[in-house]
Design a protein around this motif. Structure first.
Motif, PDB file in Angstrom:
ATOM      1  N   ASP A  48       0.817  -1.213   0.000  1.00 46.85           N
ATOM      2  CA  ASP A  48       0.000   0.000   0.000  1.00 46.85           C
ATOM      3  C   ASP A  48       0.846   1.256   0.000  1.00 46.85           C
ATOM      4  N   LEU A  49       1.989   1.200   0.667  1.00 45.40           N
ATOM      5  CA  LEU A  49       2.922   2.326   0.745  1.00 45.40           C
ATOM      6  C   LEU A  49       4.313   1.806   0.406  1.00 45.40           C
ATOM      7  N   VAL A  50       5.000   2.519  -0.463  1.00 47.25           N
ATOM      8  CA  VAL A  50       6.320   2.077  -0.914  1.00 47.25           C
ATOM      9  C   VAL A  50       7.295   3.239  -0.850  1.00 47.25           C
ATOM     10  N   LEU A  88       6.072   4.084 -12.743  1.00 42.80           N
ATOM     11  CA  LEU A  88       5.726   3.029 -11.797  1.00 42.80           C
ATOM     12  C   LEU A  88       4.348   3.278 -11.193  1.00 42.80           C
ATOM     13  N   ALA A  89       4.057   4.533 -10.861  1.00 45.23           N
ATOM     14  CA  ALA A  89       2.742   4.862 -10.316  1.00 45.23           C
ATOM     15  C   ALA A  89       1.640   4.501 -11.310  1.00 45.23           C
ATOM     16  N   ASN A 132      -0.610   6.643  -6.368  1.00 43.72           N
ATOM     17  CA  ASN A 132      -0.160   8.031  -6.303  1.00 43.72           C
ATOM     18  C   ASN A 132       1.334   8.045  -6.037  1.00 43.72           C
ATOM     19  N   PHE A 133       2.003   9.164  -6.385  1.00 41.06           N
ATOM     20  CA  PHE A 133       3.450   9.195  -6.184  1.00 41.06           C
ATOM     21  C   PHE A 133       3.940  10.588  -5.830  1.00 41.06           C
ATOM     22  N   TYR A 134       5.107  10.618  -5.241  1.00 38.89           N
ATOM     23  CA  TYR A 134       5.854  11.855  -5.016  1.00 38.89           C
ATOM     24  C   TYR A 134       7.322  11.538  -5.213  1.00 38.89           C
ATOM     25  N   PHE A 135       7.994  12.323  -6.052  1.00 37.89           N
ATOM     26  CA  PHE A 135       9.428  12.167  -6.286  1.00 37.89           C
ATOM     27  C   PHE A 135      10.172  13.310  -5.629  1.00 37.89           C
ATOM     28  N   LEU A 189       5.390   5.854  -3.267  1.00 40.58           N
ATOM     29  CA  LEU A 189       4.185   5.375  -3.952  1.00 40.58           C
ATOM     30  C   LEU A 189       3.130   5.072  -2.895  1.00 40.58           C
ATOM     31  N   SER A 190       1.887   5.395  -3.195  1.00 35.44           N
ATOM     32  CA  SER A 190       0.811   5.190  -2.217  1.00 35.44           C
ATOM     33  C   SER A 190      -0.500   4.840  -2.906  1.00 35.44           C
TER      34      SER A 190
END
Length: 233
Positions: free
Chosen positions: A32-34, A55-56, A62-65, A81-82
């Protein structure tokens, strides 16, 4: 999950990129969370692909870089990733005064809205590979941020240090590692001997470990992924 993805380059295939292999590992574990490390965004070596975004999209997440450095025409750093909505994303530069020539490192954090309405803070980081004093400073900086966080705070990443190191002992002052005192090795993938990838949560988070494992996936990256299931007490 914590996963150093080696810019999606399988060690057995120098110069090649296999993002689907990384996505498959995450998908198979139903994470669920990566927290991802060594992520390329628009670099020449990775075919100018935004790996965090790709990847998202492959995973429906969802993602944040968070950029750590500029590299090969693009950016290189860590990502989150979420499966759940993200907000309040931040990138914090980590200190390196003990060896200023070291590669810059960052902590990425985001607030995650869980399905039951609870909010948690999730962080992805990658500590200095070359200098132990830098790593200690970087954990101290992370602890300062975590100590001010009122929400449950989960941290995951590549610490480049073993459980007995000063940096991990510093981490343990504020965080509980999901592997406890029995931390399986995560690198190298062919015959793992060193435990340097961890998932942890602040003592005040009100969480407990349901399960923890190092996944024996030896193709996709040069690190084994770490997966933990947590629940509120």
């Amino acid at each position: 999950m914590s996963y150093n993805i080696h810019h999606a380059n399988p060690p057995s295939r120098p110069g090649e990129i296999d993002l689907e292999a990384i996505a498959r590992v995450i998908r198979d574990q139903k994470a669920d969370l990566v927290a991802l490390q060594e992520v390329d965004v628009n670099t020449g070596r990775s075919g100018t692909v935004n790996q965090a975004s790709a990847l998202a999209e492959l995973l429906g997440m969802n993602f944040y870089f968070a950029r750590a450095i500029d590299f090969d025409g693009g950016k290189y750093g860590v990502a989150i990733l979420s499966r759940y909505p993200l907000s309040g994303m931040e990138t914090m530069s980590l200190p390196e005064t003990a060896a200023p020539q070291s590669e810059d490192r960052v902590l990425a954090t985001a607030t995650v809205a869980l399905p039951d309405g609870r909010m948690i803070r999730f962080g992805s980081m990658h500590l200095d590979v070359s200098n132990a004093a830098n790593r200690l400073q970087q954990v101290q900086a992370i602890n300062q941020v975590a100590a001010q966080e009122k929400r449950p705070f989960i941290l995951a990443g590549d610490f480049n240090d073993m459980p007995e190191s000063a940096a991990i002992q510093e981490l343990d002052k504020l965080f509980t590692r999901t592997c406890g005192s029995n931390c399986a090795p995560t690198i190298p993938v062919d015959a793992p001997t060193r435990t340097i990838d961890f998932i942890a949560f602040t003592h005040a988070s009100g969480l407990e470990v349901v399960s923890q494992q190092v996944v024996p996936e030896r193709y996709a990256s040069d690190h084994l992924p770490v997966v933990a299931t947590l629940q509120f007490k």
